[in-house]
Motif scaffolding. Structure first.
Motif, short mmCIF file in Angstrom:
data_model
loop_
_atom_site.label_atom_id
_atom_site.label_comp_id
_atom_site.label_asym_id
_atom_site.label_seq_id
_atom_site.Cartn_x
_atom_site.Cartn_y
_atom_site.Cartn_z
N LEU A 83 -6.07 7.92 11.41
CA LEU A 83 -5.30 7.02 10.55
C LEU A 83 -6.08 6.61 9.31
O LEU A 83 -5.49 6.29 8.27
CB LEU A 83 -4.88 5.78 11.33
CG LEU A 83 -3.91 5.99 12.50
CD1 LEU A 83 -3.50 4.65 13.09
CD2 LEU A 83 -2.69 6.79 12.08
N ALA A 84 -7.40 6.65 9.42
CA ALA A 84 -8.25 6.27 8.28
C ALA A 84 -8.24 7.31 7.17
O ALA A 84 -8.90 7.12 6.14
CB ALA A 84 -9.68 6.02 8.75
N ARG A 85 -7.51 8.39 7.32
CA ARG A 85 -7.25 9.27 6.18
C ARG A 85 -6.46 8.52 5.10
O ARG A 85 -6.39 8.98 3.97
CB ARG A 85 -6.54 10.56 6.63
CG ARG A 85 -7.47 11.49 7.43
CD ARG A 85 -6.81 12.81 7.75
NE ARG A 85 -7.72 13.72 8.46
CZ ARG A 85 -8.63 14.48 7.89
NH1 ARG A 85 -8.76 14.46 6.56
NH2 ARG A 85 -9.41 15.26 8.60
N ASN A 86 -5.84 7.40 5.50
CA ASN A 86 -5.32 6.42 4.54
C ASN A 86 -5.90 5.08 4.97
O ASN A 86 -5.25 4.29 5.66
CB ASN A 86 -3.79 6.39 4.54
CG ASN A 86 -3.22 5.51 3.44
OD1 ASN A 86 -3.86 4.55 3.00
ND2 ASN A 86 -2.02 5.83 2.99
N LEU A 87 -7.14 4.82 4.58
CA LEU A 87 -7.86 3.66 5.07
C LEU A 87 -7.27 2.33 4.57
O LEU A 87 -7.20 1.37 5.36
CB LEU A 87 -9.34 3.76 4.70
CG LEU A 87 -10.26 2.69 5.29
CD1 LEU A 87 -10.16 2.64 6.81
CD2 LEU A 87 -11.70 2.93 4.86
N PRO A 88 -6.84 2.20 3.32
CA PRO A 88 -6.24 0.91 2.90
C PRO A 88 -5.03 0.53 3.76
O PRO A 88 -4.84 -0.64 4.10
CB PRO A 88 -5.84 1.16 1.45
CG PRO A 88 -6.79 2.22 0.98
CD PRO A 88 -6.97 3.13 2.17
N LEU A 89 -4.21 1.52 4.12
CA LEU A 89 -3.06 1.23 4.96
C LEU A 89 -3.48 0.89 6.38
O LEU A 89 -2.94 -0.03 7.00
CB LEU A 89 -2.10 2.43 4.96
CG LEU A 89 -0.83 2.27 5.79
CD1 LEU A 89 -0.04 1.03 5.38
CD2 LEU A 89 0.04 3.52 5.67
N LEU A 90 -4.46 1.61 6.91
CA LEU A 90 -4.96 1.30 8.26
C LEU A 90 -5.48 -0.13 8.30
O LEU A 90 -5.24 -0.85 9.28
CB LEU A 90 -6.05 2.28 8.66
CG LEU A 90 -6.80 1.95 9.97
CD1 LEU A 90 -5.84 1.88 11.16
CD2 LEU A 90 -7.90 2.96 10.24
N GLU A 91 -6.19 -0.56 7.26
CA GLU A 91 -6.72 -1.92 7.25
C GLU A 91 -5.58 -2.95 7.29
O GLU A 91 -5.63 -3.91 8.06
CB GLU A 91 -7.58 -2.14 6.01
CG GLU A 91 -8.22 -3.52 5.97
CD GLU A 91 -9.23 -3.66 4.85
OE1 GLU A 91 -10.00 -4.64 4.89
OE2 GLU A 91 -9.26 -2.83 3.93
N VAL A 143 0.83 -1.21 0.00
CA VAL A 143 0.00 0.00 0.00
C VAL A 143 0.87 1.25 0.00
O VAL A 143 0.62 2.21 -0.74
CB VAL A 143 -0.96 0.01 1.20
CG1 VAL A 143 -1.66 1.37 1.32
CG2 VAL A 143 -2.00 -1.10 1.08
N LEU A 144 1.91 1.25 0.82
CA LEU A 144 2.75 2.44 0.95
C LEU A 144 3.60 2.70 -0.29
O LEU A 144 3.85 3.86 -0.63
CB LEU A 144 3.68 2.29 2.16
CG LEU A 144 3.11 2.69 3.51
CD1 LEU A 144 3.99 2.17 4.64
CD2 LEU A 144 2.96 4.21 3.60
N PHE A 145 4.04 1.65 -0.95
CA PHE A 145 5.04 1.82 -2.01
C PHE A 145 4.55 1.34 -3.37
O PHE A 145 5.32 0.83 -4.17
CB PHE A 145 6.35 1.14 -1.60
CG PHE A 145 6.92 1.69 -0.33
CD1 PHE A 145 7.49 2.95 -0.31
CD2 PHE A 145 6.84 0.98 0.86
CE1 PHE A 145 8.00 3.49 0.86
CE2 PHE A 145 7.34 1.51 2.04
CZ PHE A 145 7.93 2.76 2.05
N SER A 146 3.27 1.52 -3.60
CA SER A 146 2.72 1.29 -4.93
C SER A 146 2.25 2.63 -5.48
O SER A 146 2.28 3.64 -4.78
CB SER A 146 1.54 0.31 -4.87
OG SER A 146 0.51 0.83 -4.06
N GLY A 147 1.82 2.64 -6.71
CA GLY A 147 1.36 3.90 -7.30
C GLY A 147 2.42 4.51 -8.18
O GLY A 147 3.34 3.85 -8.65
N ASN A 148 2.32 5.84 -8.37
CA ASN A 148 3.23 6.52 -9.29
C ASN A 148 3.64 7.87 -8.69
O ASN A 148 3.48 8.10 -7.49
CB ASN A 148 2.55 6.71 -10.65
CG ASN A 148 1.18 7.36 -10.50
OD1 ASN A 148 1.03 8.34 -9.76
ND2 ASN A 148 0.19 6.83 -11.20
N ASP A 149 4.17 8.73 -9.53
CA ASP A 149 4.69 10.00 -9.04
C ASP A 149 3.70 11.14 -9.16
O ASP A 149 4.07 12.31 -9.12
CB ASP A 149 5.99 10.35 -9.78
CG ASP A 149 7.19 9.68 -9.13
OD1 ASP A 149 7.09 9.32 -7.95
OD2 ASP A 149 8.21 9.49 -9.81
N SER A 150 2.44 10.82 -9.27
CA SER A 150 1.42 11.87 -9.26
C SER A 150 0.93 12.10 -7.82
O SER A 150 1.26 11.34 -6.92
CB SER A 150 0.23 11.47 -10.15
OG SER A 150 -0.38 10.31 -9.63
#
Length: 367
Positions: A221-229, A40-47
């Motif tokens: 923490l649920a401001r980033n809910l996928p990571l909290l889960e 969750v933390l280290f996926s995605g792109n540079d946007s």
């Protein structure tokens, strides 16, 4: 999960047929969701306002601060573009505080991030990232010890208890706890928790599933809910599993880490649990009452001395846990699974403490 998907197995060079691999498979939920948190933390792109290149650069530095070169090299190898210098500078300042002196955090540090252009969601993710890599680094240190690496048996100075702040009141004017305690404490955020009305139905169901609906801490923490889960599932996989290290000693490890990091709130919760489960409240109280600057591993049974000594050393920054301590634990009869439980329980509070200490503060209803 395959070995190719398990970063820590790869970095610690854990053979698939080893006792350590078997123990981690027994704790499959913790293994899976530790990796899930990384994903969750280290996926995605540079946007977006917290691009991947910046996350990776931060993780590289945090791993180096913890002395985990292989982890740092892993993060370096994933960087494809240089992060913006101004964003990196503000993020590194916050990361250094969370890594080395989390108990020194103040509301002004979060205000500085907001003034530098960080959104509330990005601040929460930044704090989670620093805390997660602190956890990840300690897991890697512990696994490498179990895997027979780090052959030095040299001892180190005993890790000591941290100090607590002396301000009598919280930011909002509530009574601040004056000392470590087993009494129940409250906690209030310095950054606004996300209002329940702003979650959609599926998100509300996720909060409710874990009992997080009414908690300011978890809705923050649920401001980033996928990571909290993923974090919550990692927690459950470490602390709420059968066999292995008795739960009372997992709670003991959490208490030790909290004393090293200066987290009075987490120490109160987990010392209370350890005392209840062990039926040894006097022993837990002696640990809680350890004065700042004094060693934690004193005046306990031989088994608890070994557990406390190892947990304190693994909680230091950078960690100083060594093979001599591991040998002492094995002499006390700890199995491979119990050792994995001890490492994971201790390491998780490198994560938990850093969030509690730097996103808000505890309060008490008594003076």
């Amino acid at each position: 999960m395959t070995q190719s998907q398990d970063l820590l197995q790869k970095l610690a060079d854990i053979a698939a047929d080893s006792p350590l691999a078997e123990a981690r498979l027994t704790r499959e939920a913790a293994t899976t969701h530790t990796q899930g948190s990384y994903d969750v933390l280290f996926s995605g792109n540079d946007s977006g306002d917290f691009p991947l290149s910046l996350r990776l650069a931060l993780a590289e530095q945090i791993a180096r601060w913890h002395g985990e070169e292989s982890l740092a090299v892993h993060y370096t190898g994933r960087i494809t573009t240089a992060p913006a210098e101004d964003r990196l500078a503000s993020a590194l300042a916050h990361a250094e505080l969370l890594t080395f002196k989390p108990a020194s955090a103040e509301p002004s540090h979060l205000q500085a991030l907001e003034q530098a252009g960080w959104s509330k969601e990005a601040i929460v993710t930044l704090s989670q990232l620093v805390a997660f890599v602190s956890f990840q680094s300690r897991l890697l240190r512990g696994y490498r010890l179990l895997n027979g690496e780090n052959g030095s048996a040299a001892g180190s100075q005993p890790v000591t208890a941290a100090a607590w702040r002396t301000e009598p009141q919280t930011l909002s004017g509530k009574n601040a706890p004056p000392a470590f305690t087993r009494e129940e404490l409250g906690w209030e955020p310095w950054l606004a928790a996300k209002p329940l009305a702003e979650f959609n139905a599926l998100e509300k169901a996720t909060l409710a599933k874990f009992g997080h609906t009414d908690s300011d801490y978890f809705r923050l923490l649920a401001r980033n809910l996928p990571l909290l889960e993923q974090r919550t599932l990692t927690d459950k996989g470490i602390f709420f599993t059968s066999g292995g290290l008795p739960r009372k000693e997992r709670e003991l490890a959490a208490t030790v880490a909290s004393k090293v990091n200066g987290c009075i709130f987490c120490a109160s919760v987990h010392a209370r649990k350890a005392a209840q489960l062990s039926k040894q409240p006097e022993d837990i109280q002696r640990l809680i009452d350890t004065a700042p600057g004094k060693p934690l591993a004193v005046d306990q049974s031989p088994r608890w001395l070994a557990l406390i000594d190892f947990a304190a050393s693994l909680s230091a920054t950078p960690p100083t846990a060594n093979v001599k301590q591991l040998a002492t634990l094995r002499e006390q009869g700890l199995s491979e699974l119990e050792l994995v439980d001890l490492i994971q329980s201790t390491a998780f509070f490198a994560w938990a403490n850093r969030l509690m200490l730097t996103l808000g503060e505890p309060y008490t209803e008594t003076v």
